[in-house]
Design an enzyme around this catalytic site. Structure first.
Site, PDB file in Angstrom:
ATOM      1  N   ASP A  61      28.822  52.570  60.502  1.00  0.00           N
ATOM      2  CA  ASP A  61      28.034  53.759  60.822  1.00  0.00           C
ATOM      3  C   ASP A  61      27.624  54.566  59.582  1.00  0.00           C
ATOM      4  OD1 ASP A  61      30.591  54.682  60.362  1.00  0.00           O
ATOM      5  OD2 ASP A  61      30.787  55.779  62.259  1.00  0.00           O
ATOM      6  N   ARG A  62      28.188  54.237  58.417  1.00  0.00           N
ATOM      7  CA  ARG A  62      27.809  54.975  57.207  1.00  0.00           C
ATOM      8  C   ARG A  62      26.898  54.132  56.327  1.00  0.00           C
ATOM      9  NH1 ARG A  62      32.779  58.439  54.863  1.00  0.00           N
ATOM     10  NH2 ARG A  62      33.535  59.220  56.850  1.00  0.00           N
ATOM     11  N   ASP A  73      30.018  51.149  55.710  1.00  0.00           N
ATOM     12  CA  ASP A  73      31.478  51.298  55.787  1.00  0.00           C
ATOM     13  C   ASP A  73      32.094  50.321  56.788  1.00  0.00           C
ATOM     14  OD1 ASP A  73      30.664  52.527  58.150  1.00  0.00           O
ATOM     15  OD2 ASP A  73      32.333  53.949  58.116  1.00  0.00           O
ATOM     16  N   LYS A 118      26.067  57.710  64.217  1.00  0.00           N
ATOM     17  CA  LYS A 118      25.362  57.474  62.974  1.00  0.00           C
ATOM     18  C   LYS A 118      25.232  55.961  62.797  1.00  0.00           C
ATOM     19  CE  LYS A 118      29.576  58.397  60.242  1.00  0.00           C
ATOM     20  NZ  LYS A 118      30.517  59.142  61.083  1.00  0.00           N
ATOM     21  N   SER A 132      37.314  53.212  60.717  1.00  0.00           N
ATOM     22  CA  SER A 132      36.100  53.472  59.949  1.00  0.00           C
ATOM     23  C   SER A 132      36.220  53.102  58.480  1.00  0.00           C
ATOM     24  CB  SER A 132      35.698  54.932  60.114  1.00  0.00           C
ATOM     25  OG  SER A 132      34.436  55.154  59.556  1.00  0.00           O
ATOM     26  N   HIS A 133      36.138  54.093  57.608  1.00  0.00           N
ATOM     27  CA  HIS A 133      36.105  53.844  56.168  1.00  0.00           C
ATOM     28  C   HIS A 133      37.506  53.741  55.567  1.00  0.00           C
ATOM     29  CE1 HIS A 133      36.234  58.048  57.169  1.00  0.00           C
ATOM     30  NE2 HIS A 133      36.884  58.256  56.041  1.00  0.00           N
ATOM     31  N   ASP A 138      33.118  50.314  59.906  1.00  0.00           N
ATOM     32  CA  ASP A 138      32.587  50.130  61.257  1.00  0.00           C
ATOM     33  C   ASP A 138      31.066  50.240  61.311  1.00  0.00           C
ATOM     34  OD1 ASP A 138      32.813  52.877  60.685  1.00  0.00           O
ATOM     35  OD2 ASP A 138      32.930  53.394  62.812  1.00  0.00           O
TER      36      ASP A 138
HETATM   37  C1  VG1 Z   1      34.816  62.358  57.660  1.00  0.00           C
HETATM   38  C2  VG1 Z   1      33.474  62.910  57.245  1.00  0.00           C
HETATM   39  C3  VG1 Z   1      32.682  63.309  58.473  1.00  0.00           C
HETATM   40  C4  VG1 Z   1      32.554  62.091  59.408  1.00  0.00           C
HETATM   41  C5  VG1 Z   1      33.935  61.547  59.730  1.00  0.00           C
HETATM   42  C6  VG1 Z   1      33.876  60.281  60.546  1.00  0.00           C
HETATM   43  O1  VG1 Z   1      35.550  63.346  58.350  1.00  0.00           O
HETATM   44  O2  VG1 Z   1      33.616  64.007  56.385  1.00  0.00           O
HETATM   45  O3  VG1 Z   1      31.419  63.795  58.093  1.00  0.00           O
HETATM   46  O4  VG1 Z   1      31.912  62.458  60.591  1.00  0.00           O
HETATM   47  O5  VG1 Z   1      34.632  61.253  58.521  1.00  0.00           O
HETATM   48  O6  VG1 Z   1      33.205  59.256  59.870  1.00  0.00           O
HETATM   49  P1  VG1 Z   1      36.695  64.246  57.632  1.00  0.00           P
HETATM   50  O7  VG1 Z   1      37.293  65.078  58.726  1.00  0.00           O
HETATM   51  O8  VG1 Z   1      37.638  63.287  56.986  1.00  0.00           O
HETATM   52  O9  VG1 Z   1      35.967  65.054  56.609  1.00  0.00           O
HETATM   53  V1  VG1 Z   1      33.493  57.643  60.252  1.00  0.00           V
HETATM   54  O10 VG1 Z   1      32.498  56.768  59.366  1.00  0.00           O
HETATM   55  O11 VG1 Z   1      35.032  57.668  60.423  1.00  0.00           O
HETATM   56  O12 VG1 Z   1      33.241  57.479  61.902  1.00  0.00           O
HETATM   57 CO    CO Z   2      32.525  54.836  59.940  1.00  0.00          CO
END
Ligand code: VG1
Ligand code: CO
Length: 545
Positions: A283-284, A279, A378, A114-115, A281
């Site tokens: 989704d953000r 981001d 998302k 992801s990010h 992948d």
């Molecule tokens: C973070 C965010 C959460 C989100 C998750 C996955 O998790 O706070 O709201 O759902 O990333 O996002 P954490 O446990 O680090 O707070 V992504 O864009 O990885 O799928």
């Molecule tokens: Co993501």
């Protein structure tokens, strides 16, 4: 086909999926048998593998194509009938969710951290989604984890060549069909069903310049086709649009720190009317207007209040949901609309049951995540198009939309402070200390208010009755303000402490303060109480949203 059983000397003990799948450094994933072992546990756990269809793709980071090859060879050995993957292996998380649903797949495997940064020195990850297109529920991820801890080996087709991901078409791997499709097409068609492309196109061809930052991650090809292709935005609207294995050395997290170039175009310059970033992948989403950053919690509230302006939501909303740390801005809108609003733990998997049961139409998180019942993830570009749809109909600026919104509903001043990569012991020490203190805090003074409730958030799923505990320490104050502390479940280095701060000002109050100023007393009070600066050794947060 020559299926082989590869024995493991001992099972990996660290493959517990976090908030959003298994996320580790690329070097850890390069450990022999590491990826294979998690995929084996997954294929042993998810139902319907024999004769089933699996959707596989990723955000293009280092290791993406190679992992697709491994998964195809293991899918062949496990008797799957079909793997659907994409040209270049490029598939955003929301597009994967859509493909799983539209092809009746048993599951999807999305290769992304992801990010988190990518590359040989960055992170890699595996997200497992279920047949509804959403992140696997905890019952499944717990079962996958249990399987990893007792695994003695895995099954793989040793002879199969890596699939050719450069062209669309079908390839045979033993009994398995590997179908390579264009990963963008179906997603774009879905967006065209939800939004009025003529209206948005007219806006983008008028005097309304926009900038979109794909951060050298997965949304580049999607955004180019949507914004510059179908909607007629000028070439160059999409920045950093070529996916790179290391995201160009950047950190593909669309926030004011890591997407500062885009933010600065809008906040410091006066050329662009609208800016957005997604981001790794896809989704953000981060939404920025000219001189106006839109807090993600507010973004969900604005979409909720204006949903009927988009063709896909013209009939109104069944309900909405937000994650616990997300501000209550949406709750106020939902109340006025007379629709239910649910509060879930962090992570998209908790929205799945509510969406499947038809209880909600929109949902979102403070972490730049917004989505709807069109898929079970998302969806970054969906949120961008939704904003453009609202702007196209209302013909005003982002700042005007926000001002009007707060005038109507009041404003939830909100901020998240992230302390990244702190030593695990310090983070857990701080967290556990506050947790132990909580019972004695009720009734105590805090930032000029009184602590009304102090607890560790627990959630009972209204659809299936399952209970999830330990989801974040909450201090709820007598004037409706809150401070929440959580430890991240997606980081890979040390621990990340997230501090969420929120304070409501009604429409009659001062609606145009700087959030850090409006929240200053809460920030000072939680630092004193939880000893954040002294225990983390950090003078200020790594990221302030
Ligand atoms: C973070 C965010 C959460 C989100 C998750 C996955 O998790 O706070 O709201 O759902 O990333 O996002 P954490 O446990 O680090 O707070 V992504 O864009 O990885 O799928
Ligand atoms: Co993501």
């Amino acid at each position: 086909m020559s299926v082989q059983h590869i024995s493991l000397a001992q099972p990996f003990s660290d493959q517990k999926p976090g908030t959003s799948g298994l996320r580790k450094s690329s070097s850890q994933f390069a450990t022999p048998d590491y990826l294979e072992s998690f995929i084996e546990a997954t294929l042993r756990t998810i139902p319907g593998v024999a004769g089933g269809t699996l959707v596989v793709g990723g955000d293009g980071r280092y290791g993406n194509s190679q992992a697709i090859g491994v998964i195809c060879r293991m899918a062949a050995a496990h008797g799957l009938a079909r793997v659907i993957t994409t040209t270049g292996g490029i598939l955003s998380t929301p597009a994967a969710s859509h493909l799983i649903r539209s092809h009746g797949a048993i599951a999807g495997i999305i290769l992304s951290a992801s990010h988190n940064p990518g590359g040989p020195d960055g992170d890699f990850g595996v997200k497992v989604n279920g047949a509804n297109g959403g992140p696997a529920p905890e019952s499944i991820t717990d079962a996958i984890y249990a399987e990893t801890t007792r695994l003695d080996g895995y099954r793989i087709d040793m002879d199969a060549p890596p699939p050719n991901l450069s062209v669309c078409g079908e390839q045979q791997l033993g009994e398995l069909v590997v179908q390579v499709i264009d990963g963008v097409e179906d997603y774009v068609a879905l967006m065209q069903r939800l939004f009025d492309f003529d209206q948005i196109g007219a806006l983008l061809r008028s005097d309304f310049p926009i900038a979109f930052d794909a951060m050298h991650a997965v949304t580049g090809p999607y955004a180019s086709r949507l914004l510059e292709g179908l909607l007629g935005a000028p070439a160059g609207t999409v920045r950093n649009g070529i996916p790179l294995e290391d995201f160009g050395g950047g950190h593909p997290d669309p926030n004011l720190t890591y997407a500062h170039e885009l933010a600065s175009l809008l906040l410091d310059g006066d050329h662009y009317s609208f800016g957005a970033a997604c981001d790794g992948d896809g989704d953000r989403n981060m939404i920025v207007g000219r001189s106006c950053f839109v807090n993600p919690s507010d973004s969900l509230a604005v979409l909720t209040a204006n949903a009927r302006l988009a063709p896909g939501y013209a009939d109104g909303l069944a309900g909405v949901a937000r994650s616990m740390p997300t501000s209550a801005a949406t709750d106020v809108v939902a109340q006025q609309l007379g629709i239910p609003c649910y509060e879930t733990p962090t992570g998209w998997k908790f929205f799945g049951n509510l969406l499947d049961a038809g209880r909600i139409t929109l949902c979102g998180e403070e972490s730049f995540g917004t989505g709807s019942n069109h898929i079970r993830e998302k969806d970054g570009l969906w949120a961008v198009l939704f904003w453009l749809q609202i702007l196209a109909v209302r013909k005003c600026s982002v700042a005007e939309i926000m001002a009007e919104h707060w005038n109507r509903f009041g404003r939830h001043y909100y901020s998240r402070h992230d302390y990244e990569a702190i030593p695990s012991e310090a983070a857990h020490g701080l967290y556990n200390r506050l947790k132990e203190m909580q019972p004695s805090l009720v009734g105590q003074a805090f930032a000029g208010r009184i602590i009304a409730t102090a607890d560790d958030f627990a959630y009972t799923d209204p659809v299936d009755g399952s209970l999830t505990t330990g989801q974040g320490l909450r201090l709820l104050l007598d004037d409706g303000s809150r401070v929440v502390l959580r430890l991240s479940g997606t980081g890979t280095q040390g621990a990340t402490l997230r501090v969420y701060l929120e304070s409501y000002v009604p429409a009659s109050g001062d609606l145009h303060q700087d959030p850090q100023t409006a929240l200053a007393s809460l920030i000072t009070a939680i630092d004193q109480l939880a000893e954040i600066r002294s225990r983390t050794g950090m003078g200020q947060p790594t990221v302030i949203t």
